[in-house]
Design a protein around this motif. Structure first.
Motif, PDB file in Angstrom:
ATOM      1  N   ILE A  73    -109.491   2.549  59.607  1.00 43.57           N
ATOM      2  CA  ILE A  73    -108.287   2.382  58.801  1.00 43.57           C
ATOM      3  C   ILE A  73    -107.070   2.499  59.713  1.00 43.57           C
ATOM      4  O   ILE A  73    -106.992   3.404  60.544  1.00 43.57           O
ATOM      5  N   LYS A  74    -106.133   1.577  59.566  1.00 39.10           N
ATOM      6  CA  LYS A  74    -104.943   1.574  60.428  1.00 39.10           C
ATOM      7  C   LYS A  74    -104.073   2.794  60.173  1.00 39.10           C
ATOM      8  O   LYS A  74    -103.745   3.547  61.089  1.00 39.10           O
ATOM      9  N   TYR A  75    -103.686   2.971  58.897  1.00 33.07           N
ATOM     10  CA  TYR A  75    -102.865   4.125  58.531  1.00 33.07           C
ATOM     11  C   TYR A  75    -103.469   4.800  57.298  1.00 33.07           C
ATOM     12  O   TYR A  75    -103.864   4.126  56.346  1.00 33.07           O
ATOM     13  N   SER A  76    -103.532   6.109  57.325  1.00 29.03           N
ATOM     14  CA  SER A  76    -104.051   6.875  56.190  1.00 29.03           C
ATOM     15  C   SER A  76    -103.192   8.118  55.983  1.00 29.03           C
ATOM     16  O   SER A  76    -102.925   8.853  56.931  1.00 29.03           O
ATOM     17  N   THR A  77    -102.771   8.323  54.740  1.00 28.25           N
ATOM     18  CA  THR A  77    -101.886   9.453  54.425  1.00 28.25           C
ATOM     19  C   THR A  77    -102.350  10.140  53.151  1.00 28.25           C
ATOM     20  O   THR A  77    -102.621   9.466  52.141  1.00 28.25           O
ATOM     21  N   ILE A  78    -102.471  11.461  53.193  1.00 23.80           N
ATOM     22  CA  ILE A  78    -102.827  12.256  52.014  1.00 23.80           C
ATOM     23  C   ILE A  78    -101.626  13.099  51.633  1.00 23.80           C
ATOM     24  O   ILE A  78    -101.105  13.868  52.446  1.00 23.80           O
ATOM     25  N   VAL A  79    -101.171  12.939  50.396  1.00 27.09           N
ATOM     26  CA  VAL A  79    -100.008  13.667  49.889  1.00 27.09           C
ATOM     27  C   VAL A  79    -100.458  14.513  48.703  1.00 27.09           C
ATOM     28  O   VAL A  79    -101.132  14.006  47.790  1.00 27.09           O
ATOM     29  N   VAL A  80    -100.097  15.795  48.712  1.00 30.80           N
ATOM     30  CA  VAL A  80    -100.524  16.720  47.656  1.00 30.80           C
ATOM     31  C   VAL A  80     -99.307  17.404  47.046  1.00 30.80           C
ATOM     32  O   VAL A  80     -98.383  17.808  47.758  1.00 30.80           O
ATOM     33  N   PHE A  81     -99.319  17.547  45.719  1.00 31.17           N
ATOM     34  CA  PHE A  81     -98.269  18.266  45.012  1.00 31.17           C
ATOM     35  C   PHE A  81     -98.636  19.740  44.962  1.00 31.17           C
ATOM     36  O   PHE A  81     -99.696  20.109  44.457  1.00 31.17           O
ATOM     37  N   ASP A  82     -97.787  20.602  45.526  1.00 29.92           N
ATOM     38  CA  ASP A  82     -98.115  22.025  45.633  1.00 29.92           C
ATOM     39  C   ASP A  82     -97.606  22.853  44.461  1.00 29.92           C
ATOM     40  O   ASP A  82     -97.667  24.087  44.490  1.00 29.92           O
ATOM     41  N   GLY A  83     -97.120  22.192  43.426  1.00 30.18           N
ATOM     42  CA  GLY A  83     -96.570  22.903  42.271  1.00 30.18           C
ATOM     43  C   GLY A  83     -95.061  22.895  42.250  1.00 30.18           C
ATOM     44  O   GLY A  83     -94.447  23.091  41.198  1.00 30.18           O
ATOM     45  N   ALA A  84     -94.468  22.646  43.417  1.00 27.03           N
ATOM     46  CA  ALA A  84     -93.013  22.602  43.507  1.00 27.03           C
ATOM     47  C   ALA A  84     -92.528  21.268  44.061  1.00 27.03           C
ATOM     48  O   ALA A  84     -91.530  20.715  43.605  1.00 27.03           O
ATOM     49  N   GLU A  85     -93.260  20.746  45.053  1.00 24.84           N
ATOM     50  CA  GLU A  85     -92.865  19.484  45.676  1.00 24.84           C
ATOM     51  C   GLU A  85     -94.065  18.780  46.283  1.00 24.84           C
ATOM     52  O   GLU A  85     -95.133  19.372  46.450  1.00 24.84           O
ATOM     53  N   TYR A  86     -93.876  17.498  46.592  1.00 21.79           N
ATOM     54  CA  TYR A  86     -94.927  16.724  47.246  1.00 21.79           C
ATOM     55  C   TYR A  86     -94.848  16.954  48.746  1.00 21.79           C
ATOM     56  O   TYR A  86     -93.764  16.938  49.332  1.00 21.79           O
ATOM     57  N   GLN A  87     -96.013  17.166  49.354  1.00 20.54           N
ATOM     58  CA  GLN A  87     -96.067  17.426  50.788  1.00 20.54           C
ATOM     59  C   GLN A  87     -97.098  16.509  51.442  1.00 20.54           C
ATOM     60  O   GLN A  87     -98.193  16.306  50.905  1.00 20.54           O
ATOM     61  N   VAL A  88     -96.719  15.949  52.596  1.00 20.62           N
ATOM     62  CA  VAL A  88     -97.672  15.160  53.383  1.00 20.62           C
ATOM     63  C   VAL A  88     -98.613  16.148  54.075  1.00 20.62           C
ATOM     64  O   VAL A  88     -98.209  16.871  54.972  1.00 20.62           O
ATOM     65  N   LYS A  89     -99.854  16.179  53.631  1.00 18.31           N
ATOM     66  CA  LYS A  89    -100.826  17.116  54.188  1.00 18.31           C
ATOM     67  C   LYS A  89    -101.528  16.557  55.426  1.00 18.31           C
ATOM     68  O   LYS A  89    -101.969  17.318  56.282  1.00 18.31           O
ATOM     69  N   ALA A  90    -101.634  15.233  55.482  1.00 21.05           N
ATOM     70  CA  ALA A  90    -102.268  14.610  56.643  1.00 21.05           C
ATOM     71  C   ALA A  90    -101.826  13.161  56.733  1.00 21.05           C
ATOM     72  O   ALA A  90    -101.774  12.460  55.711  1.00 21.05           O
ATOM     73  N   SER A  91    -101.501  12.698  57.945  1.00 18.65           N
ATOM     74  CA  SER A  91    -101.077  11.316  58.129  1.00 18.65           C
ATOM     75  C   SER A  91    -101.055  10.983  59.612  1.00 18.65           C
ATOM     76  O   SER A  91    -100.735  11.832  60.440  1.00 18.65           O
ATOM     77  N   VAL A  93     -99.200   8.363  60.407  1.00 19.89           N
ATOM     78  CA  VAL A  93     -97.954   7.598  60.424  1.00 19.89           C
ATOM     79  C   VAL A  93     -96.877   8.436  61.102  1.00 19.89           C
ATOM     80  O   VAL A  93     -96.867   9.672  60.977  1.00 19.89           O
ATOM     81  N   ASP A  94     -95.974   7.788  61.798  1.00 18.30           N
ATOM     82  CA  ASP A  94     -94.859   8.490  62.448  1.00 18.30           C
ATOM     83  C   ASP A  94     -94.120   9.340  61.406  1.00 18.30           C
ATOM     84  O   ASP A  94     -93.780   8.848  60.324  1.00 18.30           O
ATOM     85  N   PRO A  95     -93.887  10.628  61.704  1.00 18.03           N
ATOM     86  CA  PRO A  95     -93.220  11.527  60.743  1.00 18.03           C
ATOM     87  C   PRO A  95     -91.883  11.029  60.217  1.00 18.03           C
ATOM     88  O   PRO A  95     -91.442  11.460  59.147  1.00 18.03           O
ATOM     89  N   LYS A  96     -91.244  10.111  60.916  1.00 17.71           N
ATOM     90  CA  LYS A  96     -89.947   9.612  60.439  1.00 17.71           C
ATOM     91  C   LYS A  96     -90.101   8.826  59.132  1.00 17.71           C
ATOM     92  O   LYS A  96     -89.124   8.607  58.413  1.00 17.71           O
ATOM     93  N   HIS A  97     -91.330   8.401  58.810  1.00 21.33           N
ATOM     94  CA  HIS A  97     -91.579   7.664  57.571  1.00 21.33           C
ATOM     95  C   HIS A  97     -92.103   8.561  56.451  1.00 21.33           C
ATOM     96  O   HIS A  97     -92.361   8.076  55.353  1.00 21.33           O
ATOM     97  N   TRP A  98     -92.274   9.842  56.711  1.00 24.61           N
ATOM     98  CA  TRP A  98     -92.912  10.721  55.731  1.00 24.61           C
ATOM     99  C   TRP A  98     -92.090  10.901  54.464  1.00 24.61           C
ATOM    100  O   TRP A  98     -92.648  11.083  53.386  1.00 24.61           O
ATOM    101  N   ASN A  99     -90.772  10.885  54.580  1.00 23.46           N
ATOM    102  CA  ASN A  99     -89.949  11.034  53.378  1.00 23.46           C
ATOM    103  C   ASN A  99     -90.241   9.939  52.373  1.00 23.46           C
ATOM    104  O   ASN A  99     -90.282  10.182  51.157  1.00 23.46           O
ATOM    105  N   ALA A 100     -90.435   8.719  52.874  1.00 28.77           N
ATOM    106  CA  ALA A 100     -90.771   7.604  51.978  1.00 28.77           C
ATOM    107  C   ALA A 100     -92.183   7.759  51.428  1.00 28.77           C
ATOM    108  O   ALA A 100     -92.438   7.524  50.239  1.00 28.77           O
ATOM    109  N   LEU A 101     -93.109   8.197  52.271  1.00 30.22           N
ATOM    110  CA  LEU A 101     -94.509   8.310  51.862  1.00 30.22           C
ATOM    111  C   LEU A 101     -94.739   9.416  50.829  1.00 30.22           C
ATOM    112  O   LEU A 101     -95.658   9.326  50.018  1.00 30.22           O
ATOM    113  N   LYS A 102     -93.917  10.466  50.865  1.00 33.75           N
ATOM    114  CA  LYS A 102     -94.122  11.548  49.892  1.00 33.75           C
ATOM    115  C   LYS A 102     -93.277  11.364  48.638  1.00 33.75           C
ATOM    116  O   LYS A 102     -93.195  12.268  47.807  1.00 33.75           O
ATOM    117  N   ALA A 103     -92.681  10.190  48.497  1.00 32.57           N
ATOM    118  CA  ALA A 103     -91.892   9.896  47.293  1.00 32.57           C
ATOM    119  C   ALA A 103     -92.460   8.709  46.528  1.00 32.57           C
ATOM    120  O   ALA A 103     -91.786   8.124  45.681  1.00 32.57           O
TER     121      ALA A 103
END
Length: 381
Positions: A73-91, A93-103
């Protein structure tokens, strides 16, 4: 003659067609078998990842890396809701794109996917287009599949895979991806219990030692660096008597002095925690049971030779406290010298990496709870 040749050619063509169909079926069967074997390997890798790494975050990152490697797989991202906010748990992808990926839960096309609990495939038709959820990234991803994740029908986040090629997932086997998704959910369901344990680990007020829960997280990481370890549980068997005969403050000091002495005399590789009340646990990482007997005998001898008493300053503080709280129960003062001598009962057992640590501890605790009140020994069970 010509008719005979034509018939022969037709028969040859039909034979070749049948042969090709047979070969195709065999190849397809082989591919399916190969895919099943790959899936089994991935499941095994997932289970190994759970056992080999300690923290929840490390485990999720590990399974994400396994998926990327095994299924290319080229890119794989796992995002989990911790009860307060969405967090990128594994990816990857360059971290500069994480804000988009967790929204992504706010993107309309993915809202429908979450509500219906079904995957969503999105792609572009040419290199000049971008996916609807992308903000500043034009060249990275051109196709993606979004998978909402649920544990017991409760939405917990999502997994998204991406490719830099348009229509790259058009012919992908969604059955395989569903299997991977279920494996992700299984891992998340497993580690959520560990996350709970990690969040409730605390330090004991009197000893500064970690509580029992520490053994199942960071403590287990240290212990499981070795195939075989020895778990020791000991109990200050006369602590209740000291509290009743003298005062609770002296009992607290006994707990403090005993734990301090032992902590100062064991190496950092050994995990030492206050298990519960008068019970403590020492995990001798990488040491067999017969290798700790002499050490425990020495510890027992030294501790039971201690004369523990309150200092004059501690007595004054206690007397002042009693004056301020005359109705306080379990506390008394006396002019005579009050000296406590701790008595310890030890029990040890072998622990093998990959087996149930909690079962070993339960067995040790039951032994101490039902042992004779006067027993003060070192027992191997």
């Amino acid at each position: 003659m010509i008719i005979a040749v034509v018939v022969i050619l037709v028969l040859i063509v039909m034979g070749l067609v049948i042969y090709n169909v047979t070969i195709h079926k065999k190849i397809q069967k082989f591919k399916n078998m190969n895919q099943k074997i790959t899936n089994l390997y991935v499941v095994q890798d997932f289970m190994n990842a759970i056992g080999e790494t300690s923290s929840v975050e490390e485990k999720i990152k590990k399974i994400n890396d396994i998926m990327i490697e095994r299924y290319e797989i080229k890119y794989s991202t796992i995002v989990v809701f911790d009860g307060a906010e969405y967090q990128v748990k594994a990816s990857n992808v360059d971290p500069k794109h994480w804000n988009a990926l967790k929204a992504l839960q706010n993107v309309d096309m993915f809202k429908d996917s979450i509500q219906s609990a079904t995957p969503k495939y999105v792609t572009v038709n040419n290199e000049n287009e971008k996916l609807p959820y992308q903000e500043m990234e034009f060249g990275r991803a051109k196709s993606a599949i979004f998978f909402p994740l649920y544990i017991d029908n409760v939405y917990i986040g999502y997994w998204i895979i991406e490719s830099g090629t348009p229509h790259d997932f058009d012919n992908v086997d969604t059955t395989v991806l569903e299997v991977i998704k279920e494996n992700i959910v299984s891992v998340l369901k497993t580690v959520v219990h560990q996350k709970t344990l990690e969040s409730i680990v605390r330090k004991d007020l009197f000893t500064g030692l970690y509580s029992e829960e520490y053994l199942y997280g960071e403590g287990k990481k240290t212990i499981d660096q070795y195939t075989l370890s020895t778990i020791c549980m000991f109990k200050i068997i006369n602590l209740q008597e000291i509290n009743k005969k003298y005062c609770r403050e002296l009992g607290n000091k006994v707990v403090t002095e005993v734990s301090k002495y032992i902590k100062d005399n064991i190496v950092p590789d050994y995990v030492f925690v206050r298990y519960m009340g008068p019970k403590f646990v020492i995990a001798f990482s990488g040491v067999e049971a017969n290798g700790v007997a002499d050490f425990l005998n020495e510890i027992k001898e030294k501790v039971e030779a201690m004369d523990i008493e309150l200092t004059e300053e501690e007595k004054k503080e206690l007397e002042l406290e009693v004056k301020l709280q005359p109705s306080k129960k379990g506390t008394k003062t006396t002019e005579t010298k009050e000296v406590a001598k701790p008595k310890l009962n030890f029990v040890i057992s072998s622990y093998y990496k990959g087996t149930g640590l909690e079962e070993v501890l339960k067995k040790l605790e039951e032994y101490l709870d039902y042992a004779d009140a006067k027993e003060s020994d070192i027992t191997n069970i």
